[in-house]
Design an enzyme around this catalytic site. Sequence first.
Site, PDB file in Angstrom:
ATOM      1  N   ASP A  37     -95.890 -60.828   9.478  1.00  0.00           N
ATOM      2  CA  ASP A  37     -95.375 -59.674   8.986  1.00  0.00           C
ATOM      3  C   ASP A  37     -94.446 -59.583   7.819  1.00  0.00           C
ATOM      4  O   ASP A  37     -93.704 -60.837   7.456  1.00  0.00           O
ATOM      5  CB  ASP A  37     -94.564 -58.998  10.349  1.00  0.00           C
ATOM      6  CG  ASP A  37     -94.501 -57.620  10.100  1.00  0.00           C
ATOM      7  OD1 ASP A  37     -95.065 -56.791   9.290  1.00  0.00           O
ATOM      8  OD2 ASP A  37     -93.506 -56.920  10.951  1.00  0.00           O
ATOM      9  N   GLY A  38     -94.384 -58.810   7.077  1.00  0.00           N
ATOM     10  CA  GLY A  38     -93.441 -58.463   5.866  1.00  0.00           C
ATOM     11  C   GLY A  38     -94.163 -58.317   4.597  1.00  0.00           C
ATOM     12  O   GLY A  38     -93.532 -58.641   3.593  1.00  0.00           O
ATOM     13  N   ASN A  85    -104.378 -51.328  12.430  1.00  0.00           N
ATOM     14  CA  ASN A  85    -104.256 -51.635  11.082  1.00  0.00           C
ATOM     15  C   ASN A  85    -105.460 -50.673  10.384  1.00  0.00           C
ATOM     16  O   ASN A  85    -105.291 -50.381   9.112  1.00  0.00           O
ATOM     17  CB  ASN A  85    -104.558 -52.851  10.730  1.00  0.00           C
ATOM     18  CG  ASN A  85    -103.258 -53.722  10.923  1.00  0.00           C
ATOM     19  OD1 ASN A  85    -103.377 -54.943  10.917  1.00  0.00           O
ATOM     20  ND2 ASN A  85    -102.009 -52.902  11.013  1.00  0.00           N
TER      21      ASN A  85
HETATM   22  C1  FPP Z   1     -98.417 -57.469   7.992  1.00  0.00           C
HETATM   23  O1  FPP Z   1     -97.611 -57.149   6.938  1.00  0.00           O
HETATM   24  C2  FPP Z   1     -99.430 -58.392   7.514  1.00  0.00           C
HETATM   25  C3  FPP Z   1    -100.812 -57.889   7.633  1.00  0.00           C
HETATM   26  C4  FPP Z   1    -101.113 -56.366   8.600  1.00  0.00           C
HETATM   27  C5  FPP Z   1    -101.930 -58.663   7.380  1.00  0.00           C
HETATM   28  C6  FPP Z   1    -101.808 -60.111   7.432  1.00  0.00           C
HETATM   29  C7  FPP Z   1    -102.835 -60.791   6.450  1.00  0.00           C
HETATM   30  C8  FPP Z   1    -102.759 -61.643   5.657  1.00  0.00           C
HETATM   31  C9  FPP Z   1    -101.619 -62.615   5.443  1.00  0.00           C
HETATM   32  C10 FPP Z   1    -103.906 -61.881   4.824  1.00  0.00           C
HETATM   33  C11 FPP Z   1    -105.395 -62.240   5.429  1.00  0.00           C
HETATM   34  C12 FPP Z   1    -105.355 -63.276   6.584  1.00  0.00           C
HETATM   35  C13 FPP Z   1    -106.129 -64.431   6.674  1.00  0.00           C
HETATM   36  C14 FPP Z   1    -106.070 -65.050   8.013  1.00  0.00           C
HETATM   37  C15 FPP Z   1    -106.793 -64.936   5.866  1.00  0.00           C
HETATM   38  P1  FPP Z   1     -97.270 -55.491   6.500  1.00  0.00           P
HETATM   39  O2  FPP Z   1     -98.239 -55.085   5.661  1.00  0.00           O
HETATM   40  O3  FPP Z   1     -97.215 -54.870   7.879  1.00  0.00           O
HETATM   41  O4  FPP Z   1     -96.010 -55.739   5.983  1.00  0.00           O
HETATM   42  P2  FPP Z   1     -94.732 -54.624   6.025  1.00  0.00           P
HETATM   43  O5  FPP Z   1     -93.940 -54.565   7.550  1.00  0.00           O
HETATM   44  O6  FPP Z   1     -93.501 -55.461   5.316  1.00  0.00           O
HETATM   45  O7  FPP Z   1     -95.120 -53.377   5.293  1.00  0.00           O
END
Ligand code: FPP
Length: 263
Positions: A37-38, A85
Amino acid sequence: MSLEQLLTSIPQGSPDEALARQVNFEQLPAHVAIIMDGNGRWAAQRHLPRVEGHRAGIDSVRDVVETSARLGIDVLTLYAFSIENWKRPPAEVNTLMLLLKRYIRLELDAIHGNNIKFRVIGRSEELAPDVQDELEVGIRHTAENTGMLFNIALNYGGRAEIVDAARRAIASGIAPEALDERRFSDLLYTAGQPDPDLLIRTSGEMRVSNFLLWQIAYSEIWVTERLWPDFRRRDLLEAVLAYQKRDRRYGGIKPSRVVAGAK
Ligand code: FPP
């Protein structure tokens, strides 16, 4: 794995080496699950579009997969895309899917070379056909590997997983009285895998976000303020060291605390 094997990838004299030397290899978590997250906040701090946070997060994925395999973790599960998501803007969803496909294409040789077995948990049949094809290549290519099992949770929801397991139970015609916790576990996406010993969440949020709801019943939870794109080997090692200091009781009490003769 051993300390020596882990140290081959760590610069000598680095803070990571000092952390690695503190790890007790007899007491590793068998299964580590991570809520990444983040990414959005990481991008916002740099005045970049959100997707740049996801792009940067790939480097953390690479680092954590490699370190976990070298450490000797049996199962690593990364929460990459939840059922919820889909509510994000279509452009962000498309970029996430593109990044996922590119990650598999670019990293498959390294994953295979490290004897890692790649799996997907979630309702993957609802993903776009091109994404399913790419995932299938990764799964098939690494199917015979005997090292770490690497689950990517995609189109995953913990409640959906439990519903899917219940549907499977009904479809199999199992008698209600024959269904117990062990049999139910065998109907989950993670059938045959140990439950996570350690659940890591980045960016400081204190939520489980519908992740592995059944499986984390007794997981130790470790939350770091670090945003996912900044998460690296040192953070994973810190999480493992914190885990090794925990007193796991599974609802019971430590044998040393049982007073002789007490009821
Ligand atoms: C949460 O951050 C992260 C995600 C919803 C996606 C995670 C995906 C990746 C790291 C890339 C693809 C993964 C792989 C395994 C290749 P957020 O967008 O919710 O962050 P925020 O809370 O700061 O808005």
